[in-house]
Scaffold this motif. Structure first.
Motif, short mmCIF file in Angstrom:
data_model
loop_
_atom_site.label_atom_id
_atom_site.label_comp_id
_atom_site.label_asym_id
_atom_site.label_seq_id
_atom_site.Cartn_x
_atom_site.Cartn_y
_atom_site.Cartn_z
N GLU A 7 -4.21 20.61 7.92
CA GLU A 7 -4.45 19.26 8.40
C GLU A 7 -4.41 18.32 7.20
O GLU A 7 -4.98 18.62 6.15
N ILE A 8 -3.72 17.21 7.36
CA ILE A 8 -3.62 16.23 6.28
C ILE A 8 -4.54 15.07 6.60
O ILE A 8 -4.53 14.54 7.70
N LEU A 86 1.04 4.41 5.60
CA LEU A 86 1.10 4.79 7.00
C LEU A 86 -0.13 5.59 7.42
O LEU A 86 -0.69 5.37 8.49
N LYS A 87 -0.58 6.49 6.58
CA LYS A 87 -1.75 7.31 6.92
C LYS A 87 -3.02 6.46 7.00
O LYS A 87 -3.92 6.75 7.78
N SER A 88 -3.08 5.38 6.21
CA SER A 88 -4.26 4.51 6.23
C SER A 88 -4.19 3.45 7.32
O SER A 88 -5.13 2.67 7.48
N LEU A 89 -3.09 3.42 8.07
CA LEU A 89 -2.88 2.46 9.15
C LEU A 89 -2.97 1.02 8.65
O LEU A 89 -3.46 0.12 9.33
N SER A 90 -2.46 0.79 7.46
CA SER A 90 -2.44 -0.56 6.88
C SER A 90 -1.22 -1.32 7.38
O SER A 90 -0.16 -0.73 7.61
#
Length: 149
Positions: A7-8, A86-90
């Motif tokens: 899991e990332i 992208l992973k931080s939903l910025s």
């Protein structure tokens, strides 16, 4: 045979609640925040490239160091940069790097990487609000303020 995968995750260290996130209204706001959070023991030793990750209200979700280089440069892997965004939903970012020499003029490489990131960000509907060069004495150069972003 069982299928297993890693899991990332992305983590936020410090626990600052969103109600207290710093709003960026001007380049000076971003420059001050970056300088306050830059390691003063290394700012005049080697170049680092960082991003401020922002929400839709231009509030800073966090800062992330993308790379650390040598005395006169650092490599930026834009795949790693966008993985973090992208992973931080910025939805917006401010790019930043330091010039240990104290020189506030962007190099051709600085301009080229900014344009490359801006093109990729546009495709992903991410706003590149600025690119700042921060120097050891607290001064800064804003690509946006200078009309090259």
């Amino acid at each position: 045979m069982e299928n297993k995968v890693n899991e990332i995750k992305i983590s936020y260290i410090g626990g600052v609640k969103s109600a207290f996130w710093k709003k960026i209204n001007h380049s000076q706001d971003a420059a001050n925040l970056l300088y306050e959070n830059w390691d003063k023991d290394t700012i005049e030793v080697h170049e680092s490239f960082k991003i401020l990750l922002l929400n839709n209200s231009n509030k800073v979700k966090g800062v992330h160091q993308i790379s650390q280089g040598g005395i006169t440069g650092t490599l930026v892997d834009i795949r790693l940069l966008f993985a973090t965004i992208l992973k931080s939903l910025s939805v917006a970012i401010i790019l930043a790097h330091n010039h240990p020499s104290g020189k506030l003029k962007p190099s051709e490489a600085d301009i080229n990487i900014t344009n490359k990131i801006k093109r990729a960000a546009k495709f992903l509907d991410i706003l590149v609000l600025d690119h700042l060069i921060v120097v050891p004495n607290g001064g800064y150069y804003s690509f946006k303020d200078e009309g090259i972003l």
